[in-house]
Design a protein around this motif. Sequence first.
Motif, PDB file in Angstrom:
ATOM      1  N   PRO A 106       0.770  -1.274  -0.134  1.00 13.41           N
ATOM      2  CA  PRO A 106       0.070  -0.021   0.074  1.00 13.41           C
ATOM      3  C   PRO A 106       0.717   1.228   0.001  1.00 13.41           C
ATOM      4  CG  PRO A 106      -0.088  -1.175   2.129  1.00 13.41           C
ATOM      5  CD  PRO A 106       0.758  -1.852   1.174  1.00 13.41           C
ATOM      6  N   ASN A 107       0.308   2.300  -0.738  1.00  9.78           N
ATOM      7  CA  ASN A 107       0.903   3.618  -0.499  1.00  9.78           C
ATOM      8  C   ASN A 107       0.979   4.259   0.828  1.00  9.78           C
ATOM      9  OD1 ASN A 107       1.670   3.175  -3.262  1.00  9.78           O
ATOM     10  ND2 ASN A 107      -0.250   4.362  -4.134  1.00  9.78           N
ATOM     11  N   ARG A 108       1.491   5.169   1.035  1.00 10.97           N
ATOM     12  CA  ARG A 108       1.583   6.009   2.292  1.00 10.97           C
ATOM     13  C   ARG A 108       1.493   7.456   2.139  1.00 10.97           C
ATOM     14  NH1 ARG A 108       6.504   3.105   5.731  1.00 10.97           N
ATOM     15  NH2 ARG A 108       5.990   1.078   5.119  1.00 10.97           N
ATOM     16  N   SER A 109       0.917   8.296   2.777  1.00 15.25           N
ATOM     17  CA  SER A 109       1.025   9.591   3.056  1.00 15.25           C
ATOM     18  C   SER A 109       2.324  10.120   3.877  1.00 15.25           C
ATOM     19  CB  SER A 109      -0.172  10.070   3.798  1.00 15.25           C
ATOM     20  OG  SER A 109      -1.305   9.583   3.210  1.00 15.25           O
ATOM     21  N   ILE A 110       2.696  11.327   3.766  1.00 10.28           N
ATOM     22  CA  ILE A 110       3.748  12.025   4.485  1.00 10.28           C
ATOM     23  C   ILE A 110       2.966  12.502   5.955  1.00 10.28           C
ATOM     24  CG2 ILE A 110       5.361  13.787   4.512  1.00 10.28           C
ATOM     25  CD1 ILE A 110       5.340  13.679   1.395  1.00 10.28           C
ATOM     26  N   ALA A 111       3.714  11.865   6.968  1.00  7.86           N
ATOM     27  CA  ALA A 111       3.121  12.384   8.153  1.00  7.86           C
ATOM     28  C   ALA A 111       3.244  13.846   8.492  1.00  7.86           C
ATOM     29  CB  ALA A 111       3.689  11.516   9.340  1.00  7.86           C
ATOM     30  N   THR A 112       2.169  14.889   8.707  1.00 12.84           N
ATOM     31  CA  THR A 112       2.235  16.021   9.147  1.00 12.84           C
ATOM     32  C   THR A 112       3.434  16.603   9.801  1.00 12.84           C
ATOM     33  OG1 THR A 112       0.040  16.332   8.760  1.00 12.84           O
ATOM     34  CG2 THR A 112       1.189  18.143   9.818  1.00 12.84           C
ATOM     35  N   GLY A 148       0.219   6.144  12.154  1.00 10.87           N
ATOM     36  CA  GLY A 148       0.180   5.114  11.227  1.00 10.87           C
ATOM     37  C   GLY A 148       1.697   4.876  10.511  1.00 10.87           C
ATOM     38  N   ARG A 149       1.738   3.992   9.557  1.00 12.27           N
ATOM     39  CA  ARG A 149       3.035   3.953   8.680  1.00 12.27           C
ATOM     40  C   ARG A 149       3.125   5.037   7.488  1.00 12.27           C
ATOM     41  NH1 ARG A 149       5.787  -0.456   9.474  1.00 12.27           N
ATOM     42  NH2 ARG A 149       4.779  -2.286  10.469  1.00 12.27           N
ATOM     43  N   SER A 150       4.055   5.996   7.739  1.00 13.72           N
ATOM     44  CA  SER A 150       4.059   6.915   6.516  1.00 13.72           C
ATOM     45  C   SER A 150       5.467   6.948   5.624  1.00 13.72           C
ATOM     46  CB  SER A 150       4.179   8.221   7.562  1.00 13.72           C
ATOM     47  OG  SER A 150       5.348   8.226   8.261  1.00 13.72           O
ATOM     48  N   VAL A 151       5.432   7.899   4.738  1.00 17.39           N
ATOM     49  CA  VAL A 151       6.482   7.933   4.018  1.00 17.39           C
ATOM     50  C   VAL A 151       7.761   8.351   4.744  1.00 17.39           C
ATOM     51  CG1 VAL A 151       7.540   9.183   1.981  1.00 17.39           C
ATOM     52  CG2 VAL A 151       5.309   8.621   2.063  1.00 17.39           C
ATOM     53  N   PRO A 152       8.757   7.381   4.645  1.00 18.56           N
ATOM     54  CA  PRO A 152       9.989   7.823   5.693  1.00 18.56           C
ATOM     55  C   PRO A 152      11.075   8.981   5.142  1.00 18.56           C
ATOM     56  CG  PRO A 152      10.585   6.160   4.121  1.00 18.56           C
ATOM     57  CD  PRO A 152       8.857   6.209   3.825  1.00 18.56           C
TER      58      PRO A 152
END
Length: 202
Positions: A106-112, A148-152
């Motif tokens: 799954p794709n991820r979002s960038i955490a704020t 959650g899991r985010s873009v590193p």
Amino acid sequence: MIGKNLFWDSCTFIRYITRDVGADHFQDITRFVAEAKAGKRQIYYSTISLAEFKQDHFTGSEFGSVRDFFEDMGSACIPIEPNPNVLIAVGELRGAKSTNPQPGAPNRSIATPDAIVMMSCVFARDALGVSDIVLQTTDEGKGKTWYGRSVPILGFERWYPESTRTDRIKEVCSLRREKPIHPEPMLEGIVLHGNFDPKRRI
């Protein structure tokens, strides 16, 4: 070669404060702190990181609170406020769609918080003219946080193929991001516990 100016994510600070001597890069982080306190380096950080310090991070630490820690660091640490321009850039950065480099995953979002840290570092580099700044972090996206899991932060560019990169994504991809590894090797057998003084003669 790492220059004088560093930008630290909250996880880098926390690794130092919790005094986990056996943790990866603890010795390097300790050396960077000592050099900053001696005036040899500057450590920039986003004030959003202050919200990620919990009181239990200071259990067993020589610092009683986050206030005590930054008072001890003094002018070695330079805060960057997330001003409106930075926050607008954060929204634009988070609007970009990622592509998981692992097919089928799954794709991820960038955490704020991560977006604020990265765009604050870009701001320091481009608006404040700190051209040699390096963002040091241990964030490789392996763990799962409250968001959650985010873009590193490390390996960020792998999530955005060049043909899909927005201007904000390109800014982050051009940002130097590394683990907090000191450029000069430590002599074998030496262990630092957080009070290393680079001025002291051995």
